[in-house]
Write an enzyme that holds these catalytic residues in place. Structure first.
Site, mmCIF file in Angstrom:
data_model
loop_
_atom_site.group_PDB
_atom_site.id
_atom_site.type_symbol
_atom_site.label_atom_id
_atom_site.label_comp_id
_atom_site.label_asym_id
_atom_site.label_seq_id
_atom_site.Cartn_x
_atom_site.Cartn_y
_atom_site.Cartn_z
ATOM 1 N N ARG A 93 1.009 -1.407 0.001
ATOM 2 C CA ARG A 93 -0.281 -0.009 -0.109
ATOM 3 C C ARG A 93 0.603 1.095 0.244
ATOM 4 O O ARG A 93 0.413 2.472 0.466
ATOM 5 C CB ARG A 93 -1.104 0.226 1.067
ATOM 6 C CG ARG A 93 -2.003 -0.856 1.531
ATOM 7 C CD ARG A 93 -2.824 -1.658 0.457
ATOM 8 N NE ARG A 93 -3.841 -2.376 -0.055
ATOM 9 C CZ ARG A 93 -3.679 -3.410 -0.203
ATOM 10 N NH1 ARG A 93 -2.302 -3.166 -0.975
ATOM 11 N NH2 ARG A 93 -4.389 -4.420 0.050
ATOM 12 N N SER A 126 -10.657 -0.663 3.291
ATOM 13 C CA SER A 126 -10.100 -0.705 4.463
ATOM 14 C C SER A 126 -9.813 0.252 4.795
ATOM 15 O O SER A 126 -8.812 1.177 3.871
ATOM 16 C CB SER A 126 -9.016 -1.272 4.026
ATOM 17 O OG SER A 126 -9.721 -2.568 3.527
ATOM 18 N N GLU A 161 -5.193 4.349 6.389
ATOM 19 C CA GLU A 161 -4.863 4.170 4.026
ATOM 20 C C GLU A 161 -5.676 4.221 3.661
ATOM 21 O O GLU A 161 -4.673 4.867 2.635
ATOM 22 C CB GLU A 161 -5.445 1.862 4.769
ATOM 23 C CG GLU A 161 -4.995 1.623 2.869
ATOM 24 C CD GLU A 161 -5.603 0.485 2.883
ATOM 25 O OE1 GLU A 161 -5.525 -0.444 3.469
ATOM 26 O OE2 GLU A 161 -5.860 0.399 0.984
HETATM 27 C C1 FAD Z 1 -14.882 0.025 -2.395
HETATM 28 C C2 FAD Z 1 -13.739 0.415 -1.405
HETATM 29 C C3 FAD Z 1 -13.646 -1.038 -1.223
HETATM 30 C C4 FAD Z 1 -11.562 -0.739 -1.962
HETATM 31 N N1 FAD Z 1 -11.134 -1.696 -2.454
HETATM 32 C C5 FAD Z 1 -9.370 -2.635 -2.538
HETATM 33 C C6 FAD Z 1 -8.839 -3.147 -2.469
HETATM 34 O O1 FAD Z 1 -9.605 -4.345 -2.191
HETATM 35 N N2 FAD Z 1 -7.085 -2.735 -2.934
HETATM 36 C C7 FAD Z 1 -6.887 -1.742 -2.930
HETATM 37 O O2 FAD Z 1 -5.332 -1.346 -2.663
HETATM 38 N N3 FAD Z 1 -7.495 -0.136 -2.308
HETATM 39 C C8 FAD Z 1 -8.812 -0.259 -2.589
HETATM 40 N N4 FAD Z 1 -9.974 -0.010 -2.354
HETATM 41 C C9 FAD Z 1 -9.023 1.694 -2.463
HETATM 42 C C10 FAD Z 1 -9.046 2.835 -3.602
HETATM 43 O O3 FAD Z 1 -10.056 1.756 -4.652
HETATM 44 C C11 FAD Z 1 -7.639 2.487 -4.424
HETATM 45 O O4 FAD Z 1 -7.150 3.143 -3.472
HETATM 46 C C12 FAD Z 1 -7.988 3.061 -5.566
HETATM 47 O O5 FAD Z 1 -6.733 3.212 -6.256
HETATM 48 C C13 FAD Z 1 -8.530 4.562 -5.668
HETATM 49 O O6 FAD Z 1 -9.072 4.754 -6.794
HETATM 50 P P1 FAD Z 1 -9.571 6.488 -6.670
HETATM 51 O O7 FAD Z 1 -8.853 6.965 -8.339
HETATM 52 O O8 FAD Z 1 -10.924 6.786 -6.688
HETATM 53 O O9 FAD Z 1 -7.983 7.494 -6.312
HETATM 54 P P2 FAD Z 1 -8.456 9.333 -5.281
HETATM 55 O O10 FAD Z 1 -8.818 8.187 -3.886
HETATM 56 O O11 FAD Z 1 -9.043 9.645 -6.147
HETATM 57 O O12 FAD Z 1 -6.700 8.955 -5.140
HETATM 58 C C14 FAD Z 1 -5.925 8.681 -3.905
HETATM 59 C C15 FAD Z 1 -4.781 8.883 -4.865
HETATM 60 O O13 FAD Z 1 -4.277 9.417 -5.727
HETATM 61 C C16 FAD Z 1 -4.066 9.399 -5.868
HETATM 62 N N5 FAD Z 1 -4.365 10.196 -7.536
HETATM 63 C C17 FAD Z 1 -4.821 10.388 -7.861
HETATM 64 N N6 FAD Z 1 -5.287 10.589 -9.414
HETATM 65 C C18 FAD Z 1 -3.828 11.336 -9.553
HETATM 66 C C19 FAD Z 1 -2.984 11.166 -10.790
HETATM 67 N N7 FAD Z 1 -3.680 10.843 -11.950
HETATM 68 N N8 FAD Z 1 -1.679 11.624 -10.719
HETATM 69 C C20 FAD Z 1 -0.941 11.284 -9.873
HETATM 70 N N9 FAD Z 1 -1.812 11.098 -7.941
HETATM 71 C C21 FAD Z 1 -3.015 10.900 -8.576
HETATM 72 C C22 FAD Z 1 -4.457 10.896 -5.274
HETATM 73 O O14 FAD Z 1 -3.554 12.214 -5.110
HETATM 74 C C23 FAD Z 1 -4.464 10.240 -3.618
HETATM 75 O O15 FAD Z 1 -3.689 10.166 -2.829
HETATM 76 C C24 FAD Z 1 -10.827 0.190 -2.396
HETATM 77 C C25 FAD Z 1 -12.069 1.412 -1.858
HETATM 78 C C26 FAD Z 1 -13.185 1.225 -1.791
HETATM 79 C C27 FAD Z 1 -14.305 2.309 -1.894
#
Ligand code: FAD
Length: 334
Positions: free
Chosen positions: A157, A228, A330
């Site tokens: 992570r 998480s 996380e």
């Molecule tokens: C129901 C649920 C289940 C999940 N299950 C998992 C799982 O099984 N495993 C897991 O690892 N995660 C899980 N997650 C967490 C999440 O899905 C991941 O971290 C995902 O990659 C976040 O994507 P996002 O587009 O929503 O990013 P955001 O939440 O918008 O951003 C996350 C981070 O990335 C940065 N960021 C976003 N886009 C860019 C870019 N283009 N360039 C540079 N930085 C950027 C942001 O500044 C922030 O720090 C889960 C979340 C939920 C809600």
């Protein structure tokens, strides 16, 4: 002020927000970006908790397009994917094209460009297993930068993008390595049980992962959540053994040796919370610990990020009091 559509439904605003649809658009906004006192890059916000409104400029990744084969080598296919593509849609795309590698990561919310940030992982696979090459625009120089898998410094992570390069590199595409030959990863207990002595297709693995996730996790549409909320704590074996000696309740918590690092012990954060009696806990501020999964904090009544943070702090305090272990978030707290 501009409203931000947050995944956690926290009703948050920012001073300014630009939807970045092309790299050109990023370059056109150069002065705006360079002058902004505070910047934040977002995808779908499925991993961000806004504890208050954001007094700065938000760059929303909206870089769409189709995945393209960059090159092939033997059974390996290197796919370049635009950062704004939905992650699960990419998993479906690879399964449809009989490419192995990310089927265990089905149904993780968010966009492709966010996946390297915390090296997304689930069911025995991490993004880093696909040797991702990350391409982005450095927001200080506005120049393109490419990071090899080693330069990304992927860990559990974690990556360089979550540390020193946070909000400094706008990721516009990711190249991942997939395989045309059978590469099923079935070490995870429930996958192993399901496919004992068989050779499943990517489609079967993807569908099984989706079913497990839907059974185990609350639906974010009904109970907004960020997955998480805390990381599984990782301790030095020596520290763990001392803690265990002084703290008998710790024996109830499942512990595992970290793969490739037998000196480290990983503990289940969900079990720590559950054993404090907090699964299903309703905070007076109407946020809750999910009844389905103790590691998931939910916001069913669309309360503020501050309220969810209050719940998170309550959970941390209870775990600290009972087990002397600090739960580290996380999710990103802004
Ligand atoms: C129901 C649920 C289940 C999940 N299950 C998992 C799982 O099984 N495993 C897991 O690892 N995660 C899980 N997650 C967490 C999440 O899905 C991941 O971290 C995902 O990659 C976040 O994507 P996002 O587009 O929503 O990013 P955001 O939440 O918008 O951003 C996350 C981070 O990335 C940065 N960021 C976003 N886009 C860019 C870019 N283009 N360039 C540079 N930085 C950027 C942001 O500044 C922030 O720090 C889960 C979340 C939920 C809600």
């Amino acid at each position: 002020m501009v409203s931000i559509e947050t995944y956690l439904k926290t009703n948050t605003q920012s001073n300014d927000l630009i939807h970045i649809k092309t790299i050109g658009q990023l370059l056109e906004n150069r002065d705006n970006i360079l002058e902004a006192p505070q910047k934040l890059i977002i995808g779908d916000t499925s991993n961000i908790l806004f504890k208050k409104d954001f007094a700065g400029l938000i760059l929303k990744n909206s870089i769409l397009g189709k995945p393209e084969v960059e090159r092939t080598q033997g059974d390996k296919v290197y796919l370049r994917v635009p950062a704004g593509m939905n992650w699960h849609k990419l998993v479906e795309y690879t399964v449809k094209h009989n490419l192995w590698g990310i089927e265990n990561l089905a149904l993780i919310p968010g966009l492709v460009g966010s996946a390297p940030i915390q090296n997304i992982g689930a069911y025995g696979t991490e993004l880093s297993d696909c040797a991702p090459v990350v391409c982005g625009i450095n927001l200080a120089t506005m120049k393109n930068q490419i990071f090899t898998p080693e330069e990304c410094q992927f860990r559990y992570r974690e990556s360089i993008f979550k540390q020193q390069l946070q909000d400094k590199l706008f990721i516009h595409s990711v190249i991942i390595r997939l395989h045309t030959t059978y590469q099923a990863k079935l070490e995870y207990k429930e996958l192993n049980n399901t496919f004992k002595n068989s050779k499943p297709t990517q489609q079967e693995i993807m569908q099984t992962v989706c079913r497990i996730r839907q059974d185990r996790l609350p639906n974010p549409q009904e109970e907004p959540n960020l997955g998480s909320f805390f990381k599984n704590p990782i301790l030095d074996k020596k520290t763990y053994l001392t803690l265990q000696k002084n703290n008998p309740p710790l024996n109830e918590i499942p512990s595992y040796e970290v793969t490739n690092n037998p000196q480290k012990i990983k503990l289940s954060a969900a079990a720590l919370i559950d054993n404090c009696g907090l699964k299903g806990y309703q905070h007076p501020n109407k946020t809750a610990v999910s009844k389905k999964h103790a590691l998931v904090l939910t916001n069913p009544q669309h309360k503020s990020g501050k309220d969810v943070l209050e719940l998170a702090q309550y959970v941390q305090t209870k775990v600290q009091q009972k087990y002397s272990i600090n739960l580290e978030p996380e999710v990103r707290i802004v």
